[in-house]
Design an enzyme around this catalytic site. Structure first.
Site, PDB file in Angstrom:
ATOM      1  N   ASN A 141       0.809  -1.235   0.000  1.00 14.01           N
ATOM      2  CA  ASN A 141       0.000   0.000   0.000  1.00 14.01           C
ATOM      3  C   ASN A 141       0.835   1.273   0.000  1.00 14.01           C
ATOM      4  O   ASN A 141       0.395   2.312   0.493  1.00 14.01           O
ATOM      5  CB  ASN A 141      -0.965   0.029   1.210  1.00 14.01           C
ATOM      6  CG  ASN A 141      -1.892  -1.163   1.187  1.00 14.01           C
ATOM      7  OD1 ASN A 141      -2.447  -1.498   0.139  1.00 14.01           O
ATOM      8  ND2 ASN A 141      -2.031  -1.835   2.316  1.00 14.01           N
ATOM      9  N   ARG A 142       2.045   1.176  -0.528  1.00 13.01           N
ATOM     10  CA  ARG A 142       2.944   2.345  -0.635  1.00 13.01           C
ATOM     11  C   ARG A 142       3.355   2.921   0.722  1.00 13.01           C
ATOM     12  O   ARG A 142       3.868   4.033   0.795  1.00 13.01           O
ATOM     13  CB  ARG A 142       2.301   3.467  -1.485  1.00 13.01           C
ATOM     14  CG  ARG A 142       1.944   3.018  -2.906  1.00 13.01           C
ATOM     15  CD  ARG A 142       3.217   2.766  -3.711  1.00 13.01           C
ATOM     16  NE  ARG A 142       2.952   2.424  -5.103  1.00 13.01           N
ATOM     17  CZ  ARG A 142       2.990   1.183  -5.593  1.00 13.01           C
ATOM     18  NH1 ARG A 142       3.259   0.153  -4.813  1.00 13.01           N
ATOM     19  NH2 ARG A 142       2.801   0.974  -6.879  1.00 13.01           N
ATOM     20  N   LEU A 143       3.153   2.159   1.802  1.00 19.02           N
ATOM     21  CA  LEU A 143       3.607   2.633   3.125  1.00 19.02           C
ATOM     22  C   LEU A 143       5.027   2.110   3.370  1.00 19.02           C
ATOM     23  O   LEU A 143       5.266   1.283   4.247  1.00 19.02           O
ATOM     24  CB  LEU A 143       2.653   2.147   4.230  1.00 19.02           C
ATOM     25  CG  LEU A 143       1.358   2.930   4.378  1.00 19.02           C
ATOM     26  CD1 LEU A 143       0.598   2.479   5.619  1.00 19.02           C
ATOM     27  CD2 LEU A 143       1.639   4.434   4.492  1.00 19.02           C
TER      28      LEU A 143
END
Ligand SMILES: Cc1cc2nc3c(=O)[nH]c(=O)nc-3n(C[C@H](O)[C@H](O)[C@H](O)COP(=O)(O)O)c2cc1C
Length: 215
Positions: free
Chosen positions: A192-194
């Site tokens: 999730n692009r975290l």
């Protein structure tokens, strides 16, 4: 022409990097990651890194070079001192190195100062190179225009004759640079692009401080 890449999307899920698991000295984390990539993802050409310099034209320029040695002090690569990158470093030694290790979804970005290594270290490395690479280093007036491929091959053939049976000496325009780091960032791709980003900075007392950066 148009090629919309909006659907190119990949989820990064191969690892995590937590501040509590990182050492005080970033070179130790560099070594740990380097060994892991070398062992599990050798197709990533572990020691290929992107070197960015600020050119005499004020534009940044990036190109790949090979990391040939690293120590607590820094990162060593070899090149032609009169190449475009060599001239850029003479004018402005502040450079950036980066590694992207696709297999493990990792990136490392290093800001540092480049300086020429001592001559006998360059001699030692030059002597260890295959003869063909030694002669090519002499033949190539790196970054300068040449009239043709044939011109280069003829120059190489002439040199092969000239040095037949003789040791090839290192030309003084070819040698190593060490990049002494002042900042090193480790990036581990996450879902999730975290992503995880741990950033080290060298303070005025030459101690490394580390922080987590927002992805
Ligand atoms: C995988 C790879 C490894 C390379 N290794 C080196 C290297 O160690 N030293 C070097 O001078 N050029 C190396 N090159 C070539 C450079 O990327 C670049 O073309 C060359 O150094 C000239 O750059 P400049 O004109 O900006 O100075 C490599 C290129 C690739 C793709």
């Amino acid at each position: 022409m148009e090629n919309d890449l909006g659907n190119y999307r990949k989820s990064y899920e191969k690892g995590a990097l937590l501040l509590k698991d990182t050492p005080e000295n970033p070179m130790e984390l560099f070594q740990k990651w380097f060994y892991e990539i070398d062992e599990h993802f050798p197709e990533d050409e572990t020691n290929a890194m992107t070197l960015s310099t600020i050119g005499l034209d004020s534009y940044p320029k990036s190109r790949v070079v090979l990391l040939k040695k690293y120590t607590y002090e820094g990162f060593i690569f070899y090149t032609n001192y009169t190449s475009e990158k060599g001239k850029a470093i003479t004018a402005n030694p502040n450079v950036c190195l980066s590694f992207f290790w696709h297999g493990a979804e990792r990136q490392i970005i290093i800001k540092g100062k480049a300086e020429k290594i001592i001559e006998n270290l360059s001699d030692g490395y030059f002597d260890s190179r295959p003869r063909g690479s030694q002669l090519s280093a002499i033949v190539s007036n790196q970054s300068e225009p040449i009239e043709s491929r044939e011109f280069l091959e003829k120059k190489l053939a002439d040199l092969e004759q000239r040095f037949d049976g003789i040791e090839v000496p290192r030309p003084d325009f070819w040698g190593g640079y060490i990049v002494k780091p002042v900042e090193i960032e480790f990036w581990q791709g996450r879902a999730n692009r975290l992503h995880d980003r741990i950033h080290y900075r060298l303070d005025e007392s030459f101690f490394w401080t580390k922080t987590r950066l927002s992805p």
